[in-house]
Design a protein around this motif. Structure first.
Motif, mmCIF file in Angstrom:
data_model
loop_
_atom_site.group_PDB
_atom_site.id
_atom_site.type_symbol
_atom_site.label_atom_id
_atom_site.label_comp_id
_atom_site.label_asym_id
_atom_site.label_seq_id
_atom_site.Cartn_x
_atom_site.Cartn_y
_atom_site.Cartn_z
ATOM 1 N N TYR A 185 9.757 -6.635 1.537
ATOM 2 C CA TYR A 185 9.567 -7.495 0.565
ATOM 3 C C TYR A 185 9.555 -7.597 -1.255
ATOM 4 O O TYR A 185 9.361 -8.263 -1.828
ATOM 5 N N PHE A 186 9.809 -5.751 -0.631
ATOM 6 C CA PHE A 186 8.883 -5.055 -2.509
ATOM 7 C C PHE A 186 10.509 -3.801 -2.267
ATOM 8 O O PHE A 186 10.486 -3.235 -1.320
ATOM 9 N N SER A 187 11.198 -4.225 -3.376
ATOM 10 C CA SER A 187 11.795 -2.673 -3.833
ATOM 11 C C SER A 187 11.763 -2.212 -4.803
ATOM 12 O O SER A 187 11.579 -3.293 -5.726
ATOM 13 N N VAL A 188 11.067 -1.433 -5.203
ATOM 14 C CA VAL A 188 10.839 0.295 -6.142
ATOM 15 C C VAL A 188 11.960 1.596 -6.075
ATOM 16 O O VAL A 188 11.544 1.961 -4.673
ATOM 17 N N GLU A 189 12.684 1.479 -6.811
ATOM 18 C CA GLU A 189 12.272 3.001 -6.924
ATOM 19 C C GLU A 189 11.709 4.239 -7.746
ATOM 20 O O GLU A 189 11.955 5.466 -7.319
ATOM 21 N N GLY A 190 11.228 3.570 -8.933
ATOM 22 C CA GLY A 190 10.400 5.066 -9.359
ATOM 23 C C GLY A 190 11.353 5.090 -10.299
ATOM 24 O O GLY A 190 13.008 4.823 -10.598
ATOM 25 N N PRO A 191 10.865 6.134 -11.146
ATOM 26 C CA PRO A 191 9.625 6.654 -11.382
ATOM 27 C C PRO A 191 7.659 6.137 -12.253
ATOM 28 O O PRO A 191 8.599 4.762 -12.579
ATOM 29 N N LEU A 192 6.979 5.804 -11.789
ATOM 30 C CA LEU A 192 6.119 5.354 -12.007
ATOM 31 C C LEU A 192 5.973 5.637 -13.649
ATOM 32 O O LEU A 192 6.361 6.985 -14.080
ATOM 33 N N ASN A 193 5.503 5.092 -14.930
ATOM 34 C CA ASN A 193 4.982 5.905 -16.285
ATOM 35 C C ASN A 193 4.215 6.587 -16.615
ATOM 36 O O ASN A 193 3.501 5.797 -17.613
ATOM 37 N N LEU A 201 0.785 -1.065 -0.008
ATOM 38 C CA LEU A 201 0.016 -0.274 -0.029
ATOM 39 C C LEU A 201 0.540 0.924 0.000
ATOM 40 O O LEU A 201 0.420 2.415 -0.746
ATOM 41 N N GLU A 202 1.852 0.977 1.547
ATOM 42 C CA GLU A 202 2.576 2.362 0.788
ATOM 43 C C GLU A 202 3.357 2.739 -0.670
ATOM 44 O O GLU A 202 3.703 3.923 -1.289
ATOM 45 N N ILE A 203 3.520 1.506 -1.346
ATOM 46 C CA ILE A 203 4.679 1.901 -2.328
ATOM 47 C C ILE A 203 3.778 2.141 -3.174
ATOM 48 O O ILE A 203 3.825 2.691 -4.557
ATOM 49 N N ILE A 204 2.868 1.826 -3.377
ATOM 50 C CA ILE A 204 1.080 2.337 -5.128
ATOM 51 C C ILE A 204 0.717 3.342 -4.873
ATOM 52 O O ILE A 204 0.779 4.444 -5.093
ATOM 53 N N ARG A 205 0.753 4.162 -3.468
ATOM 54 C CA ARG A 205 0.280 5.037 -2.691
ATOM 55 C C ARG A 205 1.365 6.266 -3.041
ATOM 56 O O ARG A 205 1.075 7.037 -3.766
ATOM 57 N N ASN A 206 3.439 5.903 -2.938
ATOM 58 C CA ASN A 206 3.831 6.613 -3.231
ATOM 59 C C ASN A 206 3.655 6.608 -5.333
ATOM 60 O O ASN A 206 4.051 7.297 -5.984
ATOM 61 N N LEU A 207 3.597 5.164 -5.849
ATOM 62 C CA LEU A 207 3.516 5.631 -6.923
ATOM 63 C C LEU A 207 2.425 6.535 -7.557
ATOM 64 O O LEU A 207 3.153 7.329 -8.889
ATOM 65 N N TRP A 208 1.637 5.989 -7.357
ATOM 66 C CA TRP A 208 1.088 7.114 -8.100
ATOM 67 C C TRP A 208 0.780 8.834 -7.694
ATOM 68 O O TRP A 208 0.378 9.436 -8.431
ATOM 69 N N ASP A 209 1.723 8.799 -7.042
ATOM 70 C CA ASP A 209 1.394 10.427 -6.644
ATOM 71 C C ASP A 209 3.736 11.145 -7.201
ATOM 72 O O ASP A 209 3.978 11.210 -6.366
ATOM 73 N N THR A 210 3.501 9.916 -7.968
ATOM 74 C CA THR A 210 5.099 10.363 -9.123
ATOM 75 C C THR A 210 4.962 11.625 -9.491
ATOM 76 O O THR A 210 6.060 12.545 -9.069
ATOM 77 N N TYR A 211 4.330 11.541 -9.988
ATOM 78 C CA TYR A 211 4.748 12.922 -10.771
ATOM 79 C C TYR A 211 3.194 14.146 -9.157
ATOM 80 O O TYR A 211 2.434 13.621 -9.440
ATOM 81 N N GLU A 212 4.377 15.412 -9.614
ATOM 82 C CA GLU A 212 2.701 17.185 -9.386
ATOM 83 C C GLU A 212 1.743 16.944 -10.854
ATOM 84 O O GLU A 212 2.043 16.877 -11.079
ATOM 85 N N ASP A 213 0.663 16.871 -10.092
ATOM 86 C CA ASP A 213 -0.677 17.751 -11.451
ATOM 87 C C ASP A 213 0.211 17.842 -13.088
ATOM 88 O O ASP A 213 -0.479 17.838 -13.573
ATOM 89 N N ASP A 214 0.810 18.955 -12.052
ATOM 90 C CA ASP A 214 1.213 19.925 -13.146
ATOM 91 C C ASP A 214 3.216 19.457 -14.306
ATOM 92 O O ASP A 214 3.432 20.211 -14.615
ATOM 93 N N ALA A 215 3.433 17.977 -13.371
ATOM 94 C CA ALA A 215 4.359 18.246 -14.171
ATOM 95 C C ALA A 215 4.693 17.782 -15.501
ATOM 96 O O ALA A 215 6.311 18.285 -15.928
ATOM 97 N N PHE A 216 3.978 17.316 -16.387
ATOM 98 C CA PHE A 216 3.779 17.261 -17.772
ATOM 99 C C PHE A 216 4.030 18.745 -18.263
ATOM 100 O O PHE A 216 2.683 18.872 -19.262
ATOM 101 N N LYS A 258 9.491 18.053 -11.435
ATOM 102 C CA LYS A 258 7.771 18.198 -10.588
ATOM 103 C C LYS A 258 8.014 16.064 -10.401
ATOM 104 O O LYS A 258 6.065 15.441 -10.379
ATOM 105 N N MET A 259 9.143 15.813 -10.810
ATOM 106 C CA MET A 259 8.912 14.038 -10.633
ATOM 107 C C MET A 259 9.207 13.598 -9.407
ATOM 108 O O MET A 259 10.926 14.242 -9.015
ATOM 109 N N HIS A 260 9.152 12.357 -8.358
ATOM 110 C CA HIS A 260 9.746 11.959 -7.646
ATOM 111 C C HIS A 260 9.980 10.413 -8.006
ATOM 112 O O HIS A 260 8.832 10.217 -7.840
ATOM 113 N N LEU A 261 10.545 10.236 -7.031
ATOM 114 C CA LEU A 261 11.042 8.419 -7.370
ATOM 115 C C LEU A 261 10.479 8.785 -5.914
ATOM 116 O O LEU A 261 10.276 8.748 -4.823
ATOM 117 N N THR A 262 9.717 7.102 -5.932
ATOM 118 C CA THR A 262 9.899 5.940 -4.148
ATOM 119 C C THR A 262 11.265 6.023 -3.970
ATOM 120 O O THR A 262 10.512 5.834 -2.460
#
Ligand SMILES: Cc1cc2nc3c(=O)[nH]c(=O)nc-3n(C[C@H](O)[C@H](O)[C@H](O)COP(=O)(O)O)c2cc1C
Length: 374
Positions: free
Chosen positions: A193-201, A154-169, A183-187
């Motif tokens: 159990y899981f290791s995730v760097e990010g970013p989500l694409n 859950l922590e990773i998913i929430r982080n990944l969904w907030d990889t980019y600020e609303d106006d990053a692109f 405005k891109m933020h890595l996880t």
């Protein structure tokens, strides 16, 4: 206690029922779990009735001896992608198990589905009791690992969904600037159990984040749901049992100073309704006689439309549920509920008559979360 929000309705639309024999009812398509026409028909029925959401449960522990539906069902993201193009307003909720999937894949699939449907998606992230055949290389988890792994998920998913600020692109063609990298933020998550760097694409959702639920009943579940999610899917074999879990959730929300109005407590029932009590019992008997070896328990909501509406109103007003998820065992379970009970709920102004918002979060009256405001 009162419930300030109107009742929300969702429909579990998959499958030929939730016992071993209801697929044998003469009017039930026996292949309903993998019949696209059946799903589309049920989805449109629910959308025309202004249900807030469609809902799919999921089964990871597949094995011989499962009820037929478990052995013949579409995968959730695939079928919801198709339904996203056949519907316009209704929410689309899929269920995925943190015990058997990787958070990066699920975060990506769910946010993609959210974009395809223009902000109508929710994820019910569950744990799975160990069981069934070994179909995932990770194998079955011990009970003790389930919730610690779920928290990481859950922590990773929430982080990944907030990889980019609303106006990053920025996508500024003239100046050749596609993305503002600040405005891109890595996880950068390293867990047991899981290791995730990010970013989500994929960019941030118009809902802020897709709506997130989890399901369960234990005190650990209550703690996790009230820390990480927008809502909880709770079981209910009786009103007392459902109330017990609902009140535990409400107490925990208060303890954590979370506004109860910004959280959805959902429970699922399989109502069988008729114009009269006798007609409803007749429909129940149609299912009961199909199974000569096992008693099919009568549903909690069984009877005339008025009496079922009364019970639903009571559950809602007592704060036992904010959202009722209808599942059907009878081939006309959903249709009958819509034709007979929904108009009564609307007349009593417990259930809305029109979609108020374009996103699922809006229709659930949940606020849009600010970026990385966990
Ligand atoms: C209402 C409800 C819905 C659930 N839905 C699913 C599901 O779709 N698939 C699944 O594998 N497990 C499902 N579960 C199982 C839970 O995710 C969890 O593994 C189980 O309830 C044990 O956790 P607990 O001790 O906190 O209740 C569900 C449980 C509840 C209470």
């Amino acid at each position: 206690m009162g419930n300030k929000k109107k009742l929300k309705l969702a429909a579990i639309i998959d499958g030929p029922g939730w016992n071993h024999t209801s697929w044998q009812h003469p009017d039930m398509p026996s292949d309903a779990g993998e019949n696209i026409d059946f799903y589309v028909q049920q989805a449109k029925l629910a959308e025309d009735a202004k249900f807030e959401s469609l809902f799919l449960i999921d089964v990871s522990h597949v094995g011989p001896g499962n009820i037929p539906h478990y052995l013949s069902m579409f995968e959730g993201v695939s079928i919801m992608s198709a339904l996203a193009m056949k519907t316009e307003r209704i929410g689309l909720s899929i269920t995925a198990s943190s015990s058997y999937t990787d958070p990066y894949n699920i975060a990506r699939q769910v946010l993609s589905l959210d974009k395809i449907s223009r902000g109508r998606v929710s994820l019910n992230a569950i744990t799975s009791n160990p069981g069934g055949m070994v179909n995932f290389s990770r194998g079955h988890l011990s009970k003790a690992d389930q919730y610690p792994m779920h928290i990481e998920f859950l922590e990773i998913i929430r982080n990944l969904w907030d990889t980019y600020e609303d106006d990053a692109f920025v996508r500024d063609k003239e100046n050749g600037i596609f993305l503002n990298p600040h405005k891109m933020h890595l996880t950068n998550y390293r867990g047991k159990y899981f290791s995730v760097e990010g970013p989500l694409n994929i960019s941030r959702s118009v809902q802020g984040r897709p709506v997130l639920y989890t399901a369960g009943s234990s005190p650990t579940f209550v703690d996790i749901a009230t820390t990480y999610t927008d809502g909880a899917f709770i079981g209910g074999f009786s009103m007392e049992e459902t109330k017990h879990t609902a009140m535990a959730l409400r107490r925990k929300l208060d303890e954590k100073q979370r506004n109860q109005d910004n959280f959805i407590i959902a429970t699922s029932q399989n109502p069988i309704v008729g114009r009269t009590d006798a007609e409803a019992h007749q429909k129940y008997m149609e299912l009961a006689v199909l199974n000569r070896y096992q008693r099919i328990a009568p549903p909690l909501f069984l009877g005339s439309a008025e009496s079922v509406a009364d019970e639903i109103q009571e559950w809602h007003e007592q704060g036992i549920m904010d959202m009722l998820i209808i599942k059907q065992d009878h081939p006309y379970g959903l249709r009958d509920f819509i034709e007979l009970v929904v108009p009564i709920l609307q007349e009593r102004e417990i259930f809305h008559t029109e979609y108020e918002e374009t996103t699922l979060r809006g229709n659930l009256e949940l606020p849009k979360p600010a970026f990385r405001n966990f």
